[in-house]
Structures are given as C-alpha cells and as structure tokens.
Design an enzyme around this catalytic site. Structure first.
Site, PDB file in Angstrom:
ATOM      1  N   ASN A   1      -4.852   1.412   4.966  1.00  0.00           N
ATOM      2  CA  ASN A   1      -5.487   2.723   4.895  1.00  0.00           C
ATOM      3  C   ASN A   1      -5.143   3.483   3.617  1.00  0.00           C
ATOM      4  O   ASN A   1      -5.845   4.418   3.245  1.00  0.00           O
ATOM      5  CB  ASN A   1      -5.126   3.569   6.122  1.00  0.00           C
ATOM      6  CG  ASN A   1      -3.632   3.672   6.342  1.00  0.00           C
ATOM      7  OD1 ASN A   1      -2.951   2.668   6.474  1.00  0.00           O
ATOM      8  ND2 ASN A   1      -3.114   4.891   6.386  1.00  0.00           N
ATOM      9  N   HIS A   2      -4.065   3.074   2.916  1.00  0.00           N
ATOM     10  CA  HIS A   2      -3.697   3.737   1.660  1.00  0.00           C
ATOM     11  C   HIS A   2      -4.206   2.991   0.419  1.00  0.00           C
ATOM     12  O   HIS A   2      -3.829   3.358  -0.702  1.00  0.00           O
ATOM     13  CB  HIS A   2      -2.177   3.879   1.564  1.00  0.00           C
ATOM     14  CG  HIS A   2      -1.611   4.924   2.477  1.00  0.00           C
ATOM     15  ND1 HIS A   2      -1.942   6.257   2.397  1.00  0.00           N
ATOM     16  CD2 HIS A   2      -0.734   4.822   3.516  1.00  0.00           C
ATOM     17  CE1 HIS A   2      -1.292   6.935   3.328  1.00  0.00           C
ATOM     18  NE2 HIS A   2      -0.559   6.083   4.020  1.00  0.00           N
TER      19      HIS A   2
ATOM     20  N   HIS B   1       5.471  -0.359  10.382  1.00  0.00           N
ATOM     21  CA  HIS B   1       6.717  -0.413   9.605  1.00  0.00           C
ATOM     22  C   HIS B   1       7.945  -0.918  10.350  1.00  0.00           C
ATOM     23  O   HIS B   1       8.850  -1.443   9.717  1.00  0.00           O
ATOM     24  CB  HIS B   1       7.045   0.955   8.988  1.00  0.00           C
ATOM     25  CG  HIS B   1       6.145   1.359   7.868  1.00  0.00           C
ATOM     26  ND1 HIS B   1       6.570   2.094   6.782  1.00  0.00           N
ATOM     27  CD2 HIS B   1       4.816   1.123   7.667  1.00  0.00           C
ATOM     28  CE1 HIS B   1       5.553   2.305   5.968  1.00  0.00           C
ATOM     29  NE2 HIS B   1       4.474   1.728   6.488  1.00  0.00           N
TER      30      HIS B   1
ATOM     31  N   GLU C   1       0.805  -1.228   0.000  1.00  0.00           N
ATOM     32  CA  GLU C   1       0.000   0.000   0.000  1.00  0.00           C
ATOM     33  C   GLU C   1       0.836   1.276   0.000  1.00  0.00           C
ATOM     34  O   GLU C   1       0.321   2.342  -0.308  1.00  0.00           O
ATOM     35  CB  GLU C   1      -0.948  -0.004   1.196  1.00  0.00           C
ATOM     36  CG  GLU C   1      -0.259   0.103   2.529  1.00  0.00           C
ATOM     37  CD  GLU C   1      -1.034   0.983   3.514  1.00  0.00           C
ATOM     38  OE1 GLU C   1      -2.222   1.221   3.283  1.00  0.00           O
ATOM     39  OE2 GLU C   1      -0.414   1.427   4.489  1.00  0.00           O
ATOM     40  N   ASN C   2       2.123   1.176   0.346  1.00  0.00           N
ATOM     41  CA  ASN C   2       3.005   2.342   0.322  1.00  0.00           C
ATOM     42  C   ASN C   2       3.956   2.299  -0.870  1.00  0.00           C
ATOM     43  O   ASN C   2       5.041   2.891  -0.828  1.00  0.00           O
ATOM     44  CB  ASN C   2       3.821   2.414   1.611  1.00  0.00           C
ATOM     45  CG  ASN C   2       2.961   2.745   2.815  1.00  0.00           C
ATOM     46  OD1 ASN C   2       2.292   3.764   2.843  1.00  0.00           O
ATOM     47  ND2 ASN C   2       2.979   1.869   3.800  1.00  0.00           N
TER      48      ASN C   2
ATOM     49  N   HIS D   1       1.502  -1.870   9.045  1.00  0.00           N
ATOM     50  CA  HIS D   1       1.156  -0.452   9.197  1.00  0.00           C
ATOM     51  C   HIS D   1       2.202   0.361   9.932  1.00  0.00           C
ATOM     52  O   HIS D   1       2.470   1.500   9.553  1.00  0.00           O
ATOM     53  CB  HIS D   1      -0.201  -0.261   9.884  1.00  0.00           C
ATOM     54  CG  HIS D   1      -0.596   1.189  10.046  1.00  0.00           C
ATOM     55  ND1 HIS D   1      -0.769   2.035   8.971  1.00  0.00           N
ATOM     56  CD2 HIS D   1      -0.856   1.943  11.156  1.00  0.00           C
ATOM     57  CE1 HIS D   1      -1.126   3.242   9.418  1.00  0.00           C
ATOM     58  NE2 HIS D   1      -1.174   3.214  10.730  1.00  0.00           N
TER      59      HIS D   1
END
Length: 262
Positions: free
Chosen positions: A69-70, A181, A34-35, A179
C-alpha cells in the site's frame, strides 16, 4: 524478507545480503521495502521508498523488491516504479511499474506482488486494489506460471491470507504474507505443494508493538483523536531484527521446506 522499516534497516540488511546468500546458498533474494523511508508527516503517506534505499539494496545483491500500500508514497515514486527489479501490486489499475517479474539465471523464479483490499487505507496514494481471487484467475489466464512462482500478499487479515493460499494450492510455489510486521512462527507446506507463511515480519528495529516504529498514530486513531496532527513517525529504538524465511522449491515449482531465519 519482510517489510524493511527505515533507512538504517535497509543499510543493515544490505551489509548482510552477501553473507546470507553464501551461508544459505540462496538462488534468489526478494525483499519487501515499502516502508524503507519515512517520507512525510501525515500518517497516510508516512512511509515509502527512496532511490537511495532501493539502490542500496540492489547494489548489495537483492534480486527483486516488492511493495504494497506504500508503493506509491514518497517523492521518488515514478523513478522507483521504473526500476526493472521493482514489483508493485499487480491487482489494480495502474500503468506505472510491473506487478510480475520473472528472474532468470541458473534457476528461474517468478515474483508476484498482490495488495489485499484489507490493506487499503483512506487517503493513501495507492490505487484501489481489485478483489484477490478474481484477480488471481485473470493472472493465471494471462500469464504462463509454470515453474517456481512466489506471491508476496500484502494484507491485514490472517484468515484472508490463509484462505487465498489454500484456494490456489498447487498453482503457485508459495504465498508469503507481508504488511502486519509481526512475524508468524510457522510455515506450512500445503497438500498441493504451495508453501505458506502468514506474515514474514519486518526488518528493522524492535520495540513498542513490533512494527518497527512508535505506534502513537495508531493509538490516537484507536482513541478517536486527531492522529493527522501528530509529528512524523518515529522509528523504534530496540535491536535490529530480520523478518525472513528461506523457501526450498523443487524444479517443478513445489515448495519442499520453509525455514525461518533471523
């Protein structure tokens, strides 16, 4: 494999996938991406995924990609959520995409992505997640989860992740946290056979606080400054690192061992 941070990290990971699969005799590879891309200057939509990054990972042999969330950030959201290998958080009201994916081959694995309300930030595009435990009860009522099932729990609180894993011990093969990291060292096999890792960690460049990027936005927010006026995120400059574990799961769906790899 935990949150891929940046396009370079996605390419680096893709180059290693074949070797990792052969070396560790992996049946399935699941990656949180997601990142994967810096998609905008605003901290509330700073990361996300692009079609190019998703294609890079899938073409390298990744079997499923999870989010958090991303998952709704970036210009390619509708295309990305339409990929059959993409798993977005299940515990929210959203018609696009899927929150549960069953991989079938010589072995079978069900992958579920859940988003904790602790990871929800004001102004983000992600729909509001429902509470975890009622959501899990609904999931088990609606889906047959016999056999190996792994949950990517995207959340902020270690205690919440641990409590959730303990509450469903024996109902899923593993709960792996994403989330925050920074990887937690230990993996736990709970009494009922559920494997648990608080935080897989991120896959990307080390440096600063370990998140894979310059924390200046978070520092400004902590100081009460206007972090939305800052430039886009800048990725860290340190060596590339892999946040990942191997789960050994027996045919009945119980985790027998958790091994961290780098």
């Amino acid at each position: 494999m935990g949150d891929v941070v940046g396009e370079e990290a996605a390419g680096w990971l893709a180059d290693r996938i074949g070797q990792l699969r052969d070396e560790h005799e992996l049946d399935w590879i699941v990656v949180n991406a997601e990142n994967g891309a810096v998609t905008g200057p605003n901290p509330m939509d700073g990361f996300g995924m692009t079609v190019e990054i998703v294609d890079t990972l899938l073409e390298a042999g990744v079997d499923a990609i999870t989010g958090g969330n991303h998952s709704w950030d970036g210009p390619d959201v509708d295309k990305i959520l339409a990929y059959p290998q993409m798993v977005r958080p299940l515990n929210l009201d959203e018609e696009r995409g899927q929150g549960l994916l069953t991989l079938r081959g010589n072995t079978t694995l069900t992958v579920i992505n859940l988003l904790s309300p602790t990871a929800e930030l004001p102004g983000m595009a992600a729909p509001k997640p429902h509470p975890l435990w009622p959501s899990w009860q609904e999931i088990t009522a609606e889906h047959d989860l016999t056999g190996p099932t792994v949950i990517d729990l995207h959340g902020e609180s270690p205690w919440e992740k641990a409590s959730f894993a303990a509450a469903l011990d024996g109902q899923a093969s593993a709960v792996v946290g994403t989330h925050t990291h920074d990887p937690t060292q230990r993996g736990h096999v709970l009494p009922g056979g559920t494997g648990y890792v608080t935080e897989l960690g991120m896959t990307g460049r080390l440096g600063h606080t370990g998140g894979g990027f310059d924390p200046m936005h978070f520092v400004a927010k902590m100081r009460g400054e206007d972090y939305t006026a800052l430039p886009a995120y800048t990725l860290a400059k340190g060596p590339l690192a892999l946040g990942a574990v191997i789960l050994d799961i027996d045919p009945a769906g119980a985790t027998t061992a958790i091994t961290r790899i780098a």
